[in-house]
Design a protein around this motif. Structure first.
Motif, mmCIF file in Angstrom:
data_model
loop_
_atom_site.group_PDB
_atom_site.id
_atom_site.type_symbol
_atom_site.label_atom_id
_atom_site.label_comp_id
_atom_site.label_asym_id
_atom_site.label_seq_id
_atom_site.Cartn_x
_atom_site.Cartn_y
_atom_site.Cartn_z
ATOM 1 N N ARG A 297 0.822 -1.211 0.000
ATOM 2 C CA ARG A 297 0.000 0.000 0.000
ATOM 3 C C ARG A 297 0.851 1.254 0.000
ATOM 4 N N LYS A 298 2.037 1.155 0.586
ATOM 5 C CA LYS A 298 2.915 2.318 0.667
ATOM 6 C C LYS A 298 3.537 2.631 -0.703
ATOM 7 N N TYR A 299 4.221 1.647 -1.295
ATOM 8 C CA TYR A 299 4.919 1.946 -2.547
ATOM 9 C C TYR A 299 3.974 2.017 -3.744
ATOM 10 N N LEU A 300 2.911 1.215 -3.732
ATOM 11 C CA LEU A 300 1.945 1.319 -4.825
ATOM 12 C C LEU A 300 1.094 2.578 -4.678
ATOM 13 N N GLY A 301 0.885 3.000 -3.438
ATOM 14 C CA GLY A 301 0.168 4.253 -3.208
ATOM 15 C C GLY A 301 0.944 5.439 -3.748
ATOM 16 N N ALA A 302 2.256 5.426 -3.534
ATOM 17 C CA ALA A 302 3.109 6.498 -4.065
ATOM 18 C C ALA A 302 3.079 6.500 -5.592
#
Length: 325
Positions: A297-302
């Protein structure tokens, strides 16, 4: 178990007929963004809703296999509902990009696509005509739009691969459209698939606007499509290379040339590689700065946030589609 046919209207989708008529009158191009997963689709919907732009969400044969055809149907329906919840009524079309057979196009029509492309450009002329005509005859029963192609784009994108470009012959376009009944026509005027469109360090050859003008003259008021139209944003290429990637020499179509195309008979401009670059650049940067992170969720959110930014830019300053829904 036989699958139930689903009409695109059940999913809240539209075909391209009205989209293209408005784009032709307004001298702008409808953005056609490829997606393969949830984050890409979310970014497309958010960016287009916030810029009030009509949009064509499109998938290739490979993307359809990757995402699963049933999942795709519900993702498309979810895209429409997501836009409505944002407070937007933008028209959304679900399109098959580079369909390579009648069977694939039929399957997409039956599963809720509102537009399909049948790409017979690699075939001899009469075989291309016959294949397109067969797809048109089936798709038009359900009011599904059909895009054909004349001319071959160089480059590689999913299953589509050609070493050299073959420009569209304007003298063929009238006969092709008349015989096939296609609703739009993709032409080759110097764009190409993938991220390595031209040779790095050398002047980018201008698009063949003379061919475009001649096609427009021979097909007045008819929607023209440009494939392989990513600009290959150098900011993303540099970021990818900075964080371990190897994309030296990636060069795309200058945005000023795309602006010129969008103000002509070109009603649809396909953008895929730029979206891939934005996502890859931000994921690489995220891991480079925080190698301990393992929450998708963190890197795909970015990556999703960066894609929203890119698409807004394309709609507002390149294609001219912002505010046209």
């Amino acid at each position: 178990m036989e699958k139930k046919q689903v009409h695109y209207s059940e999913l809240g989708l539209v075909n391209t007929k009205e989209m293209f008529a408005k784009a032709m009158a307004g001298k702008y191009a409808i953005p056609a963004y490829n997606f393969n997963n949830l984050e890409q689709l979310q970014a497309i919907v958010v960016a287009c809703a916030e810029t009030n732009s009509p949009v064509i969400i499109q998938v290739s044969k490979g993307a359809r296999s990757y995402a699963n055809e049933t999942m795709l149907r519900y993702m498309a329906m979810g895209a429409v509902q997501m836009a409505r919840e944002i407070g937007s009524t933008i028209p959304i079309c679900l399109h098959l990009d580079h369909g390579d057979s009648f069977e694939l196009c039929k399957s997409c029509v039956d599963s809720g696509f509102s537009s399909v492309m049948i790409d017979g450009s690699h075939l001899p002329y009469e075989e291309n005509v016959a294949l397109c005509k067969k797809v048109v005859e089936y798709a038009h029963q359900f009011n599904v739009s059909v895009e054909g192609e004349l001319g071959v784009l160089a480059g590689i994108e999913d299953e589509v691969s050609a070493e050299h470009s073959t420009y569209t012959k304007p003298e063929e376009v009238e006969d092709f459209v008349k015989k096939t009944g296609v609703d739009s026509l993709a032409i080759s005027i110097g764009t190409s698939h993938g991220a390595y469109k031209f040779k790095a360090g050398q002047p980018v050859p201008p698009l063949r606007f003379d061919i475009l003008a001649e096609c427009e003259k021979r097909l007045p008021g008819f929607p023209i499509v440009l494939h392989g139209a990513s600009s290959v944003v150098q900011e993303y290429v540099e970021l990818i290379n900075q964080y371990g990637g190897k994309m030296e020499g990636a060069v795309g179509v200058p945005e000023e040339q795309l602006r010129q195309a969008a103000a002509s008979a070109v009603c649809k401009i396909n953008i895929d590689s730029d979206g891939r670059l934005a996502v890859t650049a931000k994921v690489r940067e995220y891991f480079g700065k925080d190698p301990k992170e393992f929450d998708p969720r963190k890197y795909l959110g970015a990556a999703r946030n960066e894609l929203v930014k890119l698409i807004k830019h394309k709609n507002e300053t390149v294609l001219g589609s912002a505010g046209k829904a």
